[in-house]
Design an enzyme around this catalytic site. Structure first.
Site, PDB file in Angstrom:
ATOM      1  N   SER A   6       6.028  -1.809  -2.090  1.00 34.44           N
ATOM      2  CA  SER A   6       6.046  -2.776  -3.208  1.00 34.44           C
ATOM      3  C   SER A   6       5.061  -2.356  -4.304  1.00 34.44           C
ATOM      4  CB  SER A   6       5.783  -4.199  -2.722  1.00 34.44           C
ATOM      5  OG  SER A   6       4.772  -4.302  -1.751  1.00 34.44           O
TER       6      SER A   6
ATOM      7  N   GLY B  14       0.847  -1.198   0.000  1.00 40.49           N
ATOM      8  CA  GLY B  14       0.000   0.000   0.000  1.00 40.49           C
ATOM      9  C   GLY B  14       0.880   1.244   0.000  1.00 40.49           C
ATOM     10  N   LEU B  15       0.221   2.367  -0.184  1.00 37.39           N
ATOM     11  CA  LEU B  15       0.935   3.646  -0.246  1.00 37.39           C
ATOM     12  C   LEU B  15       1.649   3.956   1.074  1.00 37.39           C
ATOM     13  CD1 LEU B  15      -1.872   5.790  -1.942  1.00 37.39           C
ATOM     14  CD2 LEU B  15       0.320   5.113  -3.001  1.00 37.39           C
ATOM     15  N   SER B  16       2.597   4.864   1.005  1.00 39.46           N
ATOM     16  CA  SER B  16       3.207   5.390   2.224  1.00 39.46           C
ATOM     17  C   SER B  16       2.096   6.044   3.059  1.00 39.46           C
ATOM     18  CB  SER B  16       4.266   6.430   1.846  1.00 39.46           C
ATOM     19  OG  SER B  16       4.788   7.026   3.003  1.00 39.46           O
ATOM     20  N   GLY B  17       2.042   5.725   4.338  1.00 42.00           N
ATOM     21  CA  GLY B  17       1.015   6.297   5.211  1.00 42.00           C
ATOM     22  C   GLY B  17      -0.296   5.530   5.224  1.00 42.00           C
ATOM     23  N   SER B  18      -0.352   4.424   4.479  1.00 40.25           N
ATOM     24  CA  SER B  18      -1.618   3.669   4.432  1.00 40.25           C
ATOM     25  C   SER B  18      -1.834   2.863   5.719  1.00 40.25           C
ATOM     26  CB  SER B  18      -1.659   2.747   3.208  1.00 40.25           C
ATOM     27  OG  SER B  18      -0.565   1.854   3.226  1.00 40.25           O
ATOM     28  N   GLY B  19      -0.765   2.633   6.476  1.00 37.71           N
ATOM     29  CA  GLY B  19      -0.911   1.906   7.747  1.00 37.71           C
ATOM     30  C   GLY B  19      -0.196   0.560   7.778  1.00 37.71           C
ATOM     31  N   LYS B  20       0.682   0.306   6.817  1.00 38.38           N
ATOM     32  CA  LYS B  20       1.342  -1.008   6.738  1.00 38.38           C
ATOM     33  C   LYS B  20       2.090  -1.356   8.035  1.00 38.38           C
ATOM     34  CE  LYS B  20       3.877   0.225   3.183  1.00 38.38           C
ATOM     35  NZ  LYS B  20       3.406   1.622   3.051  1.00 38.38           N
ATOM     36  N   SER B  21       2.937  -0.432   8.494  1.00 37.02           N
ATOM     37  CA  SER B  21       3.766  -0.734   9.680  1.00 37.02           C
ATOM     38  C   SER B  21       2.889  -0.891  10.915  1.00 37.02           C
ATOM     39  CB  SER B  21       4.788   0.379   9.933  1.00 37.02           C
ATOM     40  OG  SER B  21       5.568   0.575   8.783  1.00 37.02           O
TER      41      SER B  21
HETATM   42  N1  LIG Z   1      10.593   8.283  -3.143  1.00 33.02           N
HETATM   43  C1  LIG Z   1       9.973   7.598  -2.169  1.00 33.02           C
HETATM   44  N2  LIG Z   1       8.845   6.911  -2.442  1.00 33.02           N
HETATM   45  C2  LIG Z   1       8.231   6.221  -1.465  1.00 33.02           C
HETATM   46  N3  LIG Z   1       8.681   6.130  -0.176  1.00 33.02           N
HETATM   47  C3  LIG Z   1       9.817   6.806   0.121  1.00 33.02           C
HETATM   48  C4  LIG Z   1      10.512   7.569  -0.850  1.00 33.02           C
HETATM   49  N4  LIG Z   1      11.584   8.119  -0.253  1.00 33.02           N
HETATM   50  C5  LIG Z   1      11.597   7.734   1.022  1.00 33.02           C
HETATM   51  N5  LIG Z   1      10.524   6.925   1.268  1.00 33.02           N
HETATM   52  C6  LIG Z   1      10.295   6.264   2.565  1.00 33.02           C
HETATM   53  O1  LIG Z   1      10.664   4.909   2.352  1.00 33.02           O
HETATM   54  C7  LIG Z   1       9.624   4.026   2.735  1.00 33.02           C
HETATM   55  C8  LIG Z   1       9.283   3.035   1.606  1.00 33.02           C
HETATM   56  O2  LIG Z   1      10.250   2.060   1.514  1.00 33.02           O
HETATM   57  P1  LIG Z   1       9.892   0.675   0.848  1.00 33.02           P
HETATM   58  O3  LIG Z   1      11.136  -0.155   0.935  1.00 33.02           O
HETATM   59  O4  LIG Z   1       8.669   0.134   1.468  1.00 33.02           O
HETATM   60  O5  LIG Z   1       9.583   1.078  -0.672  1.00 33.02           O
HETATM   61  S1  LIG Z   1       9.515   0.159  -1.975  1.00 33.02           S
HETATM   62  O6  LIG Z   1       8.726  -1.048  -1.642  1.00 33.02           O
HETATM   63  O7  LIG Z   1      10.876  -0.189  -2.354  1.00 33.02           O
HETATM   64  O8  LIG Z   1       8.857   0.986  -3.001  1.00 33.02           O
HETATM   65  C9  LIG Z   1       8.391   4.875   2.981  1.00 33.02           C
HETATM   66  O9  LIG Z   1       7.911   4.362   4.223  1.00 33.02           O
HETATM   67  P2  LIG Z   1       6.359   4.065   4.502  1.00 33.02           P
HETATM   68  O10 LIG Z   1       5.785   5.430   4.739  1.00 33.02           O
HETATM   69  O11 LIG Z   1       6.410   3.243   5.761  1.00 33.02           O
HETATM   70  O12 LIG Z   1       5.734   3.336   3.359  1.00 33.02           O
HETATM   71  C10 LIG Z   1       8.903   6.310   3.098  1.00 33.02           C
HETATM   72  O13 LIG Z   1       9.018   6.663   4.455  1.00 33.02           O
HETATM   73  N1  LIG Z   2      -6.529   1.903  10.581  1.00 34.57           N
HETATM   74  C1  LIG Z   2      -6.046   3.122  10.818  1.00 34.57           C
HETATM   75  N2  LIG Z   2      -6.881   4.112  11.113  1.00 34.57           N
HETATM   76  C2  LIG Z   2      -6.428   5.360  11.344  1.00 34.57           C
HETATM   77  N3  LIG Z   2      -5.124   5.712  11.317  1.00 34.57           N
HETATM   78  C3  LIG Z   2      -4.244   4.761  11.030  1.00 34.57           C
HETATM   79  C4  LIG Z   2      -4.648   3.424  10.758  1.00 34.57           C
HETATM   80  N4  LIG Z   2      -3.546   2.697  10.480  1.00 34.57           N
HETATM   81  C5  LIG Z   2      -2.507   3.556  10.583  1.00 34.57           C
HETATM   82  N5  LIG Z   2      -2.908   4.782  10.935  1.00 34.57           N
HETATM   83  C6  LIG Z   2      -2.071   5.978  11.105  1.00 34.57           C
HETATM   84  O1  LIG Z   2      -1.590   6.327   9.815  1.00 34.57           O
HETATM   85  C7  LIG Z   2      -0.249   6.775   9.889  1.00 34.57           C
HETATM   86  C8  LIG Z   2       0.627   5.971   8.936  1.00 34.57           C
HETATM   87  O2  LIG Z   2       0.726   4.650   9.403  1.00 34.57           O
HETATM   88  P1  LIG Z   2       2.007   3.764   9.095  1.00 34.57           P
HETATM   89  O3  LIG Z   2       1.756   2.452   9.745  1.00 34.57           O
HETATM   90  O4  LIG Z   2       3.251   4.494   9.436  1.00 34.57           O
HETATM   91  O5  LIG Z   2       1.878   3.611   7.502  1.00 34.57           O
HETATM   92  P2  LIG Z   2       2.911   3.047   6.435  1.00 34.57           P
HETATM   93  O6  LIG Z   2       3.777   2.042   7.143  1.00 34.57           O
HETATM   94  O7  LIG Z   2       2.051   2.426   5.377  1.00 34.57           O
HETATM   95  O8  LIG Z   2       3.667   4.244   5.940  1.00 34.57           O
HETATM   96  C9  LIG Z   2       0.185   6.663  11.355  1.00 34.57           C
HETATM   97  O9  LIG Z   2       0.074   7.945  11.920  1.00 34.57           O
HETATM   98  C10 LIG Z   2      -0.826   5.701  11.938  1.00 34.57           C
HETATM   99  O10 LIG Z   2      -1.059   5.964  13.310  1.00 34.57           O
END
Ligand SMILES: Nc1ncnc2c1ncn2[C@@H]1O[C@H](COP(=O)(O)OS(=O)(=O)O)[C@@H](OP(=O)(O)O)[C@H]1O
Ligand SMILES: Nc1ncnc2c1ncn2[C@@H]1O[C@H](COP(=O)(O)OP(=O)(O)O)[C@@H](O)[C@H]1O
Length: 207
Positions: free
Chosen positions: A111, A37-44
């Site tokens: 991914s 899923g997108l960055s910030g979608s809640g994966k971690s």
């Molecule tokens: N250009 C760019 N695009 C997307 N994300 C970026 C980028 N630069 C840094 N980050 C940070 O790196 C985290 C994503 O790393 P990933 O290894 O999951 O990415 S990937 O699967 O190889 O696309 C991602 O973390 P998450 O927010 O947890 O998804 C970001 O914090």
């Molecule tokens: N189900 C949910 N409902 C509301 N907020 C969420 C939920 N899951 C995650 N969050 C919030 O969204 C933000 C991003 O979550 P994070 O796990 O860091 O996402 P990712 O790993 O995809 O970047 C965090 O502030 C987290 O507390």
């Protein structure tokens, strides 16, 4: 003897203790839960909620988080398409080893490319790769922006940011979709429980 890519004259060595023996010991089945899923979608967050819930049930899991693995094993990789593919390939191979150890391996990476996820699926025995799409729209992820990265990407200070100026291909068919849309407000632990139900129904929480 076989040759694999740049490794020549190599031979596979088997051990009499096999995956099934380890699964018996752990009373569970090794598999890969692939969160995408997108960055910030809640994966971690969901990965941690899932691992906590499994732990409380006496089940062994381990999280491979993209951000964390880029601090070590994958620190040589950038966010160019080829490097993202290599990031995913390596994590797929490591996840396969964890699953073979009998562990429930939870991966948490953007991914973004279907072909890379499919290649990881192809590494695993049928059924043992469980793809989970965290289906949260871009505007929600962008409003959350916990690391301020979307703001930097919109300002042009990060180039090639997924969802802004780099692609994300949603899964065309996957085992589980966890949605966070409109009035559909699910907590991370609600989402983790959906995955737990899938594991229970499909026999992964017993040997
Ligand atoms: N250009 C760019 N695009 C997307 N994300 C970026 C980028 N630069 C840094 N980050 C940070 O790196 C985290 C994503 O790393 P990933 O290894 O999951 O990415 S990937 O699967 O190889 O696309 C991602 O973390 P998450 O927010 O947890 O998804 C970001 O914090
Ligand atoms: N189900 C949910 N409902 C509301 N907020 C969420 C939920 N899951 C995650 N969050 C919030 O969204 C933000 C991003 O979550 P994070 O796990 O860091 O996402 P990712 O790993 O995809 O970047 C965090 O502030 C987290 O507390």
């Amino acid at each position: 003897m076989s040759n694999v890519a740049n490794s020549t004259n190599i031979m596979w060595h088997d051990c009499p203790i096999q995956k099934q023996d380890r699964q018996q010991l752990l009373q569970q089945k090794g598999c890969v839960i692939w969160l995408t899923g997108l960055s910030g979608s809640g994966k971690s967050t969901i990965a941690c909620a899932l691992s906590r819930s499994l732990h409380s049930k006496g089940k062994l899991s381990y999280i491979l988080d993209g951000d964390n693995i880029r601090h070590g094993l994958n620190q040589d990789l950038s966010f160019r398409a080829e490097d993202r593919s290599e990031n995913i390939r390596r994590i797929g191979e490591v996840a396969k080893l964890f699953a073979d150890a009998g562990v429930i391996c939870i991966t948490s990476l953007i991914s973004p490319y279907q072909k890379d996820r499919d290649a990881c699926r192809a590494l695993m025995p049928k059924g043992d790769f469980i793809e989970v799409f965290i289906d949260v729209p871009l505007h929600v992820c962008e409003a959350r922006d916990p690391k301020g990265l979307y703001k930097l990407a919109r300002a042009g200070k990060i180039k090639g940011f997924t969802g802004i100026d780099d692609p994300y291909e949603p899964p065309s068919s996957c085992e589980i979709v966890l949605q966070q849309k409109g009035s559909n407000c699910k907590s991370p632990s609600d989402m983790a429980e959906e995955v737990i139900s899938y594991l229970e129904e499909n026999g992964y929480l017993r040997a």
